[in-house]
Scaffold this active site. Structure first.
Site, PDB file in Angstrom:
ATOM      1  N   GLU A 109      80.685 -38.341  82.990  1.00  0.00           N
ATOM      2  CA  GLU A 109      81.317 -39.637  83.279  1.00  0.00           C
ATOM      3  C   GLU A 109      82.792 -39.441  83.647  1.00  0.00           C
ATOM      4  O   GLU A 109      83.316 -40.088  84.549  1.00  0.00           O
ATOM      5  CB  GLU A 109      81.164 -40.562  82.063  1.00  0.00           C
ATOM      6  CG  GLU A 109      79.717 -40.979  81.855  1.00  0.00           C
ATOM      7  CD  GLU A 109      79.517 -41.803  80.595  1.00  0.00           C
ATOM      8  OE1 GLU A 109      79.715 -41.250  79.499  1.00  0.00           O
ATOM      9  OE2 GLU A 109      79.176 -42.991  80.713  1.00  0.00           O
ATOM     10  N   GLU A 129      72.565 -39.141  76.991  1.00  0.00           N
ATOM     11  CA  GLU A 129      72.810 -40.083  75.890  1.00  0.00           C
ATOM     12  C   GLU A 129      71.533 -40.720  75.366  1.00  0.00           C
ATOM     13  O   GLU A 129      71.404 -41.016  74.177  1.00  0.00           O
ATOM     14  CB  GLU A 129      73.777 -41.188  76.342  1.00  0.00           C
ATOM     15  CG  GLU A 129      75.228 -40.748  76.458  1.00  0.00           C
ATOM     16  CD  GLU A 129      75.583 -40.141  77.814  1.00  0.00           C
ATOM     17  OE1 GLU A 129      74.647 -39.740  78.556  1.00  0.00           O
ATOM     18  OE2 GLU A 129      76.780 -40.061  78.134  1.00  0.00           O
TER      19      GLU A 129
HETATM   20  C1  3H9 Z   1      78.430 -39.466  74.978  1.00  0.00           C
HETATM   21  O1  3H9 Z   1      78.946 -38.703  75.725  1.00  0.00           O
HETATM   22  C2  3H9 Z   1      78.720 -40.924  74.934  1.00  0.00           C
HETATM   23  C3  3H9 Z   1      79.409 -41.425  76.174  1.00  0.00           C
HETATM   24  O2  3H9 Z   1      78.480 -41.726  77.169  1.00  0.00           O
HETATM   25  C4  3H9 Z   1      80.132 -42.710  75.909  1.00  0.00           C
HETATM   26  C5  3H9 Z   1      81.240 -42.657  74.912  1.00  0.00           C
HETATM   27  C6  3H9 Z   1      82.013 -43.914  74.836  1.00  0.00           C
HETATM   28  N1  3H9 Z   1      80.196 -33.347  70.452  1.00  0.00           N
HETATM   29  O3  3H9 Z   1      73.624 -27.186  70.824  1.00  0.00           O
HETATM   30  P1  3H9 Z   1      74.460 -26.046  70.379  1.00  0.00           P
HETATM   31  C7  3H9 Z   1      78.367 -28.794  68.996  1.00  0.00           C
HETATM   32  S1  3H9 Z   1      77.316 -38.944  73.825  1.00  0.00           S
HETATM   33  C8  3H9 Z   1      80.522 -32.570  69.411  1.00  0.00           C
HETATM   34  O4  3H9 Z   1      74.036 -25.318  69.173  1.00  0.00           O
HETATM   35  P2  3H9 Z   1      73.896 -24.715  72.877  1.00  0.00           P
HETATM   36  C9  3H9 Z   1      77.110 -28.585  68.158  1.00  0.00           C
HETATM   37  O5  3H9 Z   1      77.058 -29.487  67.104  1.00  0.00           O
HETATM   38  C10 3H9 Z   1      77.249 -37.190  74.026  1.00  0.00           C
HETATM   39  N2  3H9 Z   1      79.935 -31.397  69.149  1.00  0.00           N
HETATM   40  O6  3H9 Z   1      74.724 -24.987  71.551  1.00  0.00           O
HETATM   41  C11 3H9 Z   1      77.301 -27.161  67.735  1.00  0.00           C
HETATM   42  O7  3H9 Z   1      78.266 -27.166  66.707  1.00  0.00           O
HETATM   43  P3  3H9 Z   1      78.190 -26.136  65.522  1.00  0.00           P
HETATM   44  C12 3H9 Z   1      76.368 -36.811  75.127  1.00  0.00           C
HETATM   45  C13 3H9 Z   1      78.978 -31.002  69.960  1.00  0.00           C
HETATM   46  O8  3H9 Z   1      74.651 -23.700  73.613  1.00  0.00           O
HETATM   47  C14 3H9 Z   1      77.951 -26.510  68.952  1.00  0.00           C
HETATM   48  O9  3H9 Z   1      78.523 -27.595  69.698  1.00  0.00           O
HETATM   49  N3  3H9 Z   1      76.230 -35.388  75.173  1.00  0.00           N
HETATM   50  C15 3H9 Z   1      78.579 -31.764  71.056  1.00  0.00           C
HETATM   51  O10 3H9 Z   1      72.471 -24.501  72.556  1.00  0.00           O
HETATM   52  C16 3H9 Z   1      77.014 -25.750  69.820  1.00  0.00           C
HETATM   53  O11 3H9 Z   1      75.922 -26.619  70.170  1.00  0.00           O
HETATM   54  C17 3H9 Z   1      75.207 -34.724  74.619  1.00  0.00           C
HETATM   55  O12 3H9 Z   1      74.293 -35.330  74.086  1.00  0.00           O
HETATM   56  C18 3H9 Z   1      79.240 -32.986  71.296  1.00  0.00           C
HETATM   57  N4  3H9 Z   1      78.944 -33.789  72.326  1.00  0.00           N
HETATM   58  O13 3H9 Z   1      73.933 -26.087  73.695  1.00  0.00           O
HETATM   59  C19 3H9 Z   1      75.241 -33.226  74.714  1.00  0.00           C
HETATM   60  N5  3H9 Z   1      77.586 -31.120  71.684  1.00  0.00           N
HETATM   61  O14 3H9 Z   1      78.362 -24.806  66.136  1.00  0.00           O
HETATM   62  C20 3H9 Z   1      74.729 -32.615  73.467  1.00  0.00           C
HETATM   63  C21 3H9 Z   1      77.385 -29.979  71.007  1.00  0.00           C
HETATM   64  O15 3H9 Z   1      79.291 -26.527  64.618  1.00  0.00           O
HETATM   65  N6  3H9 Z   1      74.894 -31.194  73.427  1.00  0.00           N
HETATM   66  N7  3H9 Z   1      78.221 -29.903  69.962  1.00  0.00           N
HETATM   67  O16 3H9 Z   1      76.820 -26.308  64.940  1.00  0.00           O
HETATM   68  C22 3H9 Z   1      74.024 -30.326  73.983  1.00  0.00           C
HETATM   69  O17 3H9 Z   1      73.123 -30.695  74.705  1.00  0.00           O
HETATM   70  C23 3H9 Z   1      74.192 -28.870  73.666  1.00  0.00           C
HETATM   71  O18 3H9 Z   1      74.951 -28.779  72.497  1.00  0.00           O
HETATM   72  C24 3H9 Z   1      74.897 -28.025  74.762  1.00  0.00           C
HETATM   73  C25 3H9 Z   1      75.131 -26.592  74.182  1.00  0.00           C
HETATM   74  C26 3H9 Z   1      73.972 -27.929  75.972  1.00  0.00           C
HETATM   75  C27 3H9 Z   1      76.214 -28.603  75.147  1.00  0.00           C
END
Ligand code: 3H9
Length: 698
Positions: A109, A129
C-alpha cells in the site's frame, strides 16, 4: 549516510534514498512511520534533492503494518500508515519505490502511494490482510483496482496470495521490472524522471472505467459468500473494491477504513491474528537458544513398515531425504513397500506426482531386514508395536548399532519416553517424534522432550520438522502428550452426552456446526474403534477404578470397528465415506442406558459444545500447569494442525479466552457438582487462578 533509528538517509547527486531499517521484516510500526515522514520532509526541504527513492534494501521492502502493534495505542498514533502514505503521495518531488523481497499488505500500500515503482522480478507482491481476517486498510482496496484493473485487484485482495513482480510487468503497478540490484535501477529510474521533468504519477488520479466491473463484483460476491461462510473478511474485501468503482477516491478511502476497523474487532480476525503469532511462537523454546548448533541429518532410518512407518518413510522421501526402512520379516517388508508404491501410484493418477518424481521417491527408499543397515543413519525413528517390551528390544539393538551422535526417536503415542530412553546408554540422544496418521498427510508433529533429551537434539528435530513440512510442537512426557491427552477428555465428555440422551448425530452435528472438521463419533469411525477399546481393556486390567465397558466396546464386539469394516457408530456404503445413521446403534445405546439405569434427558447443542470444548480446555490448563506444553498458544497449534479445530475460533485455549475464563470455570463447576461426576470436571487450579485474576491464557 545518516541514520534515523528505523530508517537511513543517503544522497546520490540529486536523488535522496530512504532505506527502511526495521528488522526482521520492516513492519511499519510507529518508529518506522515517523522516520519515513521525517526523512521525506528532509528531502523536500533540501534544494539539492530533486527526487526520492524509498526502499527496504535488496532483501525486503516491507511485510506491512506491524502486526505486534495491533490493538495497541501505537497503531493509532500519528503518523498513522494513512498519514505516511498521504505524505508520500502528496510529495511535490517524485518518489520512486524500489522493491525487492516481500512487499506485502501495508508495504504494498505504501509502494502504491509512491509515484513510480521499480521492482526486482522475484519480489513478492501481495495484499494478504484477508488471511488475518482483515482487508488492506491503507488504501489498498482503492489503489489496487486503479493500478491493476478491477478483476486482477479482486483476485489479489480476496485470495491474499502474493505473486512475483515479473507477473505484474506491463501493468500500471510496476514501471520497471529488473534483475540485479533494485536500488541501482531505482536510482537510475529516478534520475530519468528528473531529467525528463516527469511529474509525479498518483494512483488516486486514475479513473476506473471498466464496463465489466459491476458483473465482476456481483460474481465475486456470490462465489466468495459461498466459499467463506465463517469469515466476514473476503466479502468485505469485495465490497471495498466495489467502493473504488462507485465512489470518489477519498470517499472510498473513508469507507475502506471504516470496514477495516469493523473487521479488526471481529472474533474471526482476532483468531487468525492469534494463529499467526502462535505459529511463529511455537518454534521458540525458552531454554534452547536460536543459535544452538544443529546435528547434520542426511539419512534417516525407519523401523516398522506398517501404516505409521510407511507414512513416515514417505514423509522423508517426499522431502528428498534418503530413508532406510527396516522390518523383521520379508513378508511385512514387501507389504510395506507395496503400500508405499500404491500410495505414490494413486498420487500419480491424481496428477499430483510425475513419473519422474515417483521414481525418484522410491529410489530414496532402501528396504532392509538387517539392523546393520542402520549403522550410518543420522536419525532413526521406530514405529513398532506399542508395547514397552518391544520398544525395549528395539532401543537396545539401536544403542548397540547406531553411530555416536545419531538421534534415536520413538513414534510412541502413549508410552513413557523416559523409560524408553533408559534402555540406551545415550538418553540424551533419545526423543519422541509423534507423527499423526496418515503421517505423510497430517501436518502436526509432536516432538516429545524426554527428561534427558539434549538441547541440540531438540533444536535439530525442530529444524528437521520444517524440512519435512510439519508443524512441530514440543511436548513433555506424559500419557497422550498434548493432543491425545486432551482428546481423551473430549471423547469421554461426548460419550457421557450420548449416554445421557444425545445421539451421536446430535453430538457430531453440534460440534461440526461449531466448526470442527468432524464430530467425535465420526472421528472414532475414521480412526477405528478397536484401538481405543483395546487400550481401555488394558487399562481396566491394571486399574480397577478405570471406566467400565462402554457402548464403543459393544460395537467392537459386534465387529463394528468403524469405516474400515463398513460400520461403527454409523453405517457406510462400499467405497463411500458418508456417515449414515444406523438404527442398530440407536438400539444398542438404548439398551446401554437401560442396563446402567440412566434416565434420558434433553440436551441442547449449546450444552454439547460447552461440555466437549470445556473438557478440552480444562485438560489443556492441566497440561500447562504440568509444564507439558510451553504456552497456551502451542496447544492451539496442536488442535488447529492436527485435530481439525476451526481456524475462525483460534484453537480451544483462545476460544476459552473469548468466552471468558470465569464463564468456563462456572460451567465446569456446575458439571463437577453433578451426582456421579468424574473428578476431571473439577476446574484446573491454573484455570481458576487466571479467571480470578481477570487474566486469560493468551
Ligand atoms: C496490514 O498491513 C494492515 C494494513 O493493510 C492496514 C493498516 C492500517 N509485522 O513468517 P516469518 C515477524 S496487516 C510484525 O517467520 P518468513 C514474524 O512474527 C499485515 N512482525 O518469516 C517473525 O517474528 P519472530 C499484512 C512481522 O521468512 C518474523 O517476522 N502483512 C510481520 O517465513 C519472521 O516471520 C502480512 O500479513 C508484520 N507484518 O516469512 C505479512 N510479518 O522472528 C505477514 C512477519 O519474532 N508476514 N513478522 O517470530 C508474512 O507473510 C511472512 O512473515 C513473511 C516472512 C513472508 C514476511
Amino acid at each position: 549516510m545518516s541514520e534515523n533509528s528505523a530508517a537511513e538517509y543517503e544522497q546520490f547527486g540529486p536523488i535522496a534514498v530512504i532505506t527502511m531499517n526495521n528488522p526482521p521484516v520492516n513492519g511499519l510500526g510507529l518508529a518506522l512511520r515517523s522516520a519515513i515522514v521525517a526523512l521525506v520532509d528532509r528531502a523536500l526541504a533540501d534544494p539539492q534533492v530533486s527526487a526520492i527513492v524509498l526502499t527496504g534494501g535488496e532483501k525486503i521492502f516491507s511485510a506491512g503494518a506491524d502486526i505486534r502493534e495491533f490493538g495497541e495505542q501505537k497503531q493509532a498514533s500519528a503518523p498513522t500508515l494513512h498519514d505516511v502514505i498521504e505524505v508520500v503521495e502528496a510529495c511535490s518531488k517524485p518518489v520512486v519505490a524500489a522493491i525487492a523481497g516481500a512487499c506485502l499488505g501495508g508495504g504494498l500500500e505504501l509502494a502504491m502511494g509512491c509515484h513510480f515503482r521499480v521492482a526486482r522480478s522475484d519480489a513478492s507482491l501481495g495484499l494478504p490482510e484477508v488471511k488475518l481476517g482483515l482487508l488492506p486498510g491503507a488504501g489498498g482496496t482503492q489503489r489496487a483496482p486503479r493500478l491493476l484493473g478491477v478483476e486482477r485487484a479482486l483476485n489479489l485482495i480476496v485470495s491474499g496470495e502474493p505473486e512475483r513482480a515479473k507477473n505484474f510487468a506491463g501493468t500500471a503497478l510496476l514501471d520497471e521490472v529488473v534483475d540485479g540490484s533494485v536500488l541501482d535501477a531505482a536510482v537510475a529510474f529516478a534520475r530519468s524522471v528528473v531529467d525528463g521533468k516527469l511529474a509525479p504519477k498518483r494512483a488516486r488520479d486514475i479513473k476506473i472505467d471498466d464496463p465489466h466491473a459491476e458483473p465482476l463484483l456481483q460474481f465475486a460476491r456470490t462465489t466468495v459468500a459461498a466459499a467463506s461462510r465463517q469469515f466476514p473478511a473476503p466479502l468485505q474485501c469485495v465490497e471495498a473494491v466495489g467502493h473504488a468503482v462507485s465512489k470518489r477516491f477519498d470517499e472510498g478511502l473513508r469507507l475502506e477504513r471504516e470496514i477495516f476497523m469493523g473487521l479488526m474487532a471481529t472474533p474471526e480476525s482476532k483468531a487468525l491474528r492469534h494463529i499467526f503469532a502462535a505459529e511463529r511462537a511455537v518454534s521458540k523454546l525458552p531454554d534452547v537458544p536460536a543459535d544452538t548448533p544443529l546435528r547434520d541429518i542426511r539419512r534417516v532410518g525407519v523401523i516398522g513398515a506398517g501404516t505409521m512407518g510407511g507414512g513416515i518413510t514417505m514423509t522423508f522421501a517426499d522431502a528428498g531425504i534418503p530413508v532406510v526402512l527396516l522390518e523383521t520379516k520379508q513378508e511385512a517388508l514387501d507389504r510395506g513397500i507395496e503400500n508405499i508404491r500404491r500410495n505414490y501410484a494413486a498420487s500419480m493418477k491424481k496428477g499430483k506426482l510425475t513419473q519422474a518424481q515417483y521414481d525418484q521417491r522410491l529410489a530414496l527408499i532402501e528396504p532392509t531386514l538387517d539392523y546393520a543397515a542402520l549403522a550410518d543413519v543420522d536419525l532413526v525413528i521406530e514405529a513398532v508395536f506399542e508395547e514397552m517390551s518391544v520398544k525395549r528390544e528395539v532401543f537396545g539393538r539401536l544403542d548397540a548399532i547406531a553411530k555416536p551422535g545419531a538421534i534415536l526417536a520413538s513414534n510412541t503415542s502413549m508410552l513413557d519416553l523416559n523409560e524408553i530412553a533408559s534402555y540406551t546408554k545415550r538418553p540424551q540422544d533419545v526423543i519422541g517424534l509423534h507423527f499423526f496418521s496418515p503421517a505423510n498427510v497430517m501436518r502436526l508433529l509432536e516432538i516429545v522432550r524426554g527428561a534427558k533429551t539434549a538441547p541440540d537434539v531438540l533444536a535439530t528435530c525442530m529444524n528437521l520438522a520444517r524440512r519435512i513440512r510439519k508443524t512441530a510442537v514440543v511436548a513433555g512426557v506424559c500419557e497422550g502428550f498434548i493432543g491425545n491427552r486432551m482428546i481423551e477428555r473430549y471423547g469421554a465428555a461426548s460419550n457421557l452426552l450420548m449416554a445421557q440422551g444425545a445421539s451421536p448425530q446430535q453430538v457430531d452435528g453440534a460440534l461440526q456446526r461449531f466448526g470442527l472438521a468432524m464430530g467425535p463419533f465420526r472421528m472414532n469411525d475414521l480412526a477405528g474403534l478397536d484401538i481405543a477399546s483395546a487400550a481401555r481393556k488394558r487399562k481396566a486390567a491394571s486399574d480397577p477404578s478405570s471406566q467400565g465397558r462402554v457402548v464403543a466396546d459393544v460395537l467392537c464386539e459386534m465387529g463394528r470397528l468403524g469405516q474400515k469394516t463398513g460400520s461403527g457408530w454409523y453405517r457406510y456404503e462400499a467405497g463411500k465415506r458418508d456417515a449414515i445413521q444406523d438404527p442398530v446403534v440407536d438400539t444398542i445405546i438404548e439398551q446401554f442406558r437401560r442396563e446402567n439405569g440412566i434416565t434420558v434427558r434433553k440436551i441442547s447443542d449449546q450444552e454439547v459444545i460447552e461440555r466437549c470444548i470445556y473438557a478440552l480446555v480444562n485438560e489443556g490448563a492441566r497440561i500447562l500447569e504440568d509444564g507439558i506444553a510451553a504456552r497456551a498458544s502451542d496447544i492451539d497449534v496442536v488442535y488447529l494442525s492436527g485435530y481439525g479445530f476451526p481456524r475462525h475460533r483460534g484453537g480451544p485455549m483462545l476460544y476459552a479466552d473469548t468466552v471468558g475464563l470465569p464463564n468456563v470455570v462456572r460451567a465446569l463447576r456446575r458439571f463437577a457438582a453433578e451426582p456421579g461426576a468424574e473428578a476431571w470436571w473439577e476446574p484446573a487450579p491454573l484455570l481458576v487462578k487466571l479467571a480470578e485474576a481477570g487474566r486469560s491464557f493468551n
